[in-house]
Scaffold this active site. Sequence first.
Site, PDB file in Angstrom:
ATOM      1  N   CYS A   1     100.562  18.856  13.637  1.00  0.00           N
ATOM      2  CA  CYS A   1     100.573  19.916  12.618  1.00  0.00           C
ATOM      3  C   CYS A   1     101.973  20.495  12.408  1.00  0.00           C
ATOM      4  O   CYS A   1     102.215  21.208  11.435  1.00  0.00           O
ATOM      5  CB  CYS A   1      99.593  21.017  12.986  1.00  0.00           C
TER       6      CYS A   1
ATOM      7  N   HIS B   1     101.461  27.388   9.528  1.00  0.00           N
ATOM      8  CA  HIS B   1     100.532  26.256   9.485  1.00  0.00           C
ATOM      9  C   HIS B   1      99.118  26.816   9.370  1.00  0.00           C
ATOM     10  O   HIS B   1      98.721  27.703  10.139  1.00  0.00           O
ATOM     11  CB  HIS B   1     100.669  25.419  10.762  1.00  0.00           C
TER      12      HIS B   1
ATOM     13  N   ASN C   1      92.242  22.874   7.594  1.00  0.00           N
ATOM     14  CA  ASN C   1      93.476  22.538   8.305  1.00  0.00           C
ATOM     15  C   ASN C   1      93.926  21.146   7.843  1.00  0.00           C
ATOM     16  O   ASN C   1      93.292  20.146   8.174  1.00  0.00           O
ATOM     17  CB  ASN C   1      93.192  22.561   9.803  1.00  0.00           C
TER      18      ASN C   1
HETATM   19  N1  ACO Z   1      78.778  25.181  13.845  1.00  0.00           N
HETATM   20  C1  ACO Z   1      77.943  25.870  14.636  1.00  0.00           C
HETATM   21  N2  ACO Z   1      78.170  26.071  15.950  1.00  0.00           N
HETATM   22  C2  ACO Z   1      79.284  25.532  16.473  1.00  0.00           C
HETATM   23  C3  ACO Z   1      80.199  24.801  15.708  1.00  0.00           C
HETATM   24  C4  ACO Z   1      79.897  24.625  14.341  1.00  0.00           C
HETATM   25  N3  ACO Z   1      80.720  23.930  13.525  1.00  0.00           N
HETATM   26  N4  ACO Z   1      81.206  24.400  16.508  1.00  0.00           N
HETATM   27  C5  ACO Z   1      80.951  24.879  17.736  1.00  0.00           C
HETATM   28  N5  ACO Z   1      79.793  25.562  17.723  1.00  0.00           N
HETATM   29  C6  ACO Z   1      79.133  26.238  18.843  1.00  0.00           C
HETATM   30  C7  ACO Z   1      79.516  25.645  20.170  1.00  0.00           C
HETATM   31  O1  ACO Z   1      78.730  24.489  20.429  1.00  0.00           O
HETATM   32  C8  ACO Z   1      79.180  26.783  21.096  1.00  0.00           C
HETATM   33  O2  ACO Z   1      77.795  26.787  21.333  1.00  0.00           O
HETATM   34  P1  ACO Z   1      77.218  27.063  22.811  1.00  0.00           P
HETATM   35  O3  ACO Z   1      77.664  28.463  23.129  1.00  0.00           O
HETATM   36  O4  ACO Z   1      75.758  26.909  22.597  1.00  0.00           O
HETATM   37  O5  ACO Z   1      77.834  26.018  23.667  1.00  0.00           O
HETATM   38  C9  ACO Z   1      79.514  28.013  20.273  1.00  0.00           C
HETATM   39  O6  ACO Z   1      79.567  27.576  18.898  1.00  0.00           O
HETATM   40  C10 ACO Z   1      80.836  28.661  20.637  1.00  0.00           C
HETATM   41  O7  ACO Z   1      81.817  27.667  20.781  1.00  0.00           O
HETATM   42  P2  ACO Z   1      83.312  28.010  21.062  1.00  0.00           P
HETATM   43  O8  ACO Z   1      84.119  26.748  21.104  1.00  0.00           O
HETATM   44  O9  ACO Z   1      83.422  28.960  22.210  1.00  0.00           O
HETATM   45  O10 ACO Z   1      83.665  28.809  19.720  1.00  0.00           O
HETATM   46  P3  ACO Z   1      84.967  29.613  19.403  1.00  0.00           P
HETATM   47  O11 ACO Z   1      84.584  30.972  19.020  1.00  0.00           O
HETATM   48  O12 ACO Z   1      86.012  29.415  20.428  1.00  0.00           O
HETATM   49  O13 ACO Z   1      85.450  28.880  18.086  1.00  0.00           O
HETATM   50  C11 ACO Z   1      87.040  27.253  17.325  1.00  0.00           C
HETATM   51  C12 ACO Z   1      85.763  27.492  18.072  1.00  0.00           C
HETATM   52  C13 ACO Z   1      86.852  27.751  15.884  1.00  0.00           C
HETATM   53  C14 ACO Z   1      87.310  25.759  17.301  1.00  0.00           C
HETATM   54  C15 ACO Z   1      88.177  28.028  18.028  1.00  0.00           C
HETATM   55  O14 ACO Z   1      88.235  27.705  19.377  1.00  0.00           O
HETATM   56  C16 ACO Z   1      89.482  27.780  17.387  1.00  0.00           C
HETATM   57  O15 ACO Z   1      89.750  28.268  16.306  1.00  0.00           O
HETATM   58  N6  ACO Z   1      90.373  27.020  18.062  1.00  0.00           N
HETATM   59  C17 ACO Z   1      91.634  26.644  17.514  1.00  0.00           C
HETATM   60  C18 ACO Z   1      91.507  25.251  17.166  1.00  0.00           C
HETATM   61  C19 ACO Z   1      92.219  24.841  15.927  1.00  0.00           C
HETATM   62  O16 ACO Z   1      92.369  25.530  14.941  1.00  0.00           O
HETATM   63  N7  ACO Z   1      92.621  23.616  16.004  1.00  0.00           N
HETATM   64  C20 ACO Z   1      93.218  22.997  14.907  1.00  0.00           C
HETATM   65  C21 ACO Z   1      94.169  21.987  15.376  1.00  0.00           C
HETATM   66  S1  ACO Z   1      95.487  22.741  16.179  1.00  0.00           S
HETATM   67  C22 ACO Z   1      96.317  23.433  15.060  1.00  0.00           C
HETATM   68  O17 ACO Z   1      96.259  23.074  13.931  1.00  0.00           O
HETATM   69  C23 ACO Z   1      97.161  24.485  15.470  1.00  0.00           C
END
Ligand code: ACO
Length: 326
Positions: free
Chosen positions: A113, A253, A283
């Site tokens: 990214c 980004h 993204n």
């Molecule tokens: N729809 C519904 N539920 C979902 C989804 C979805 N798409 N994805 C995950 N869940 C569920 C999980 O299974 C979990 O369920 P569980 O508690 O029963 O196990 C629950 O939601 C919570 O999951 P978490 O991973 O703890 O959710 P979090 O609040 O951390 O959000 C997210 C996840 C959005 C991916 C977050 O961690 C994030 O924003 N991370 C940054 C990642 C990112 O942006 N990466 C991009 C690439 S890197 C970059 O570009 C910089």
Amino acid sequence: MKKARIVGTGSYVPEKVLTNHDLEKFLDTSDEWITSRTGIRERHVAAEGENTSDLATEAARRAMDMAGIGAEEIDLILVGTITGDFPWPATACLVQDNLGACNAAAFDISAACSGFVFALDAGVNYIKAGAAQNVLVIGAEILTRVVDWEDRNTCVLFGDGAGAVVLQGQEGESGVLSTHLHSDGSYWELLYQAGFGTRIQPTEQGIKDRIPYLKMQGNEVFKMAVRSLSDVAVEALETNGFVSSDIDMFIPHQANRRILEATAKRLKLKDEQVYINVDRFGNTSGASIPLALDEANRAGKIAEGDLLLFDAFGGGFTWASALVRW
Ligand code: ACO
């Protein structure tokens, strides 16, 4: 010494739009979950037969049109991408061929990214060294072809697109004031795509086990992204003797809205200083900053003399900034 000035911007996204409601039809997810956790409402998805070089070429053409520059005047083409048409040749070579940029050297830069800002840094330094006068810098991605569409944790986050700038060596105050790049390879396993490099061979079982696709540990990435995006922004401001209130437009980004809001808060930026379009594009990895820049530029939101800060974080890990006087 000449500065590298951005004299044209362009972008291109595929026509097809995939909304969160479309995702609900084949994935155990909801518009409410995706919107509240990421701010993403929809993303563009490349059509069958449409490739990263096609997106990159169209974005480049639009940037060159704005710059009023012909293909034969381009000395160097740099494409920041992790989803090139092939492992090799470089997507930049395919773009060169499409454009007929017969005088340009062309190569790709792989920094996930952060790819566009890494490529911008290279272009700026070629110009400063007198080794190039006109450089095409492109960020282009088709992430939707490398995500695991059975993994709701990751596939909802990404979209396809391309953005480009023409950098030109010019005397004067305007141009790229500084670039800062960082990498820490010890974090590679938190965000990567395995196949098909030399470690993973294509096998039916491997594909069944979802091995070749993008993998991410979202919580860890989130924390590192916010910290690194803030640190590298502060580094850019301090190096140039500015404070965050001096920034006219902060273009981070577009990973997801919560990362952007947390970063803006750490930097004490006001909402009106921060450009966000992740809601409509998701993204798009290396494409997201030039896509946002071109959108803001064509909407007349950037004036001559404005101070812009590009801020990126991605797999590797890599993180980078570029401070620009428009
Ligand atoms: N729809 C519904 N539920 C979902 C989804 C979805 N798409 N994805 C995950 N869940 C569920 C999980 O299974 C979990 O369920 P569980 O508690 O029963 O196990 C629950 O939601 C919570 O999951 P978490 O991973 O703890 O959710 P979090 O609040 O951390 O959000 C997210 C996840 C959005 C991916 C977050 O961690 C994030 O924003 N991370 C940054 C990642 C990112 O942006 N990466 C991009 C690439 S890197 C970059 O570009 C910089």
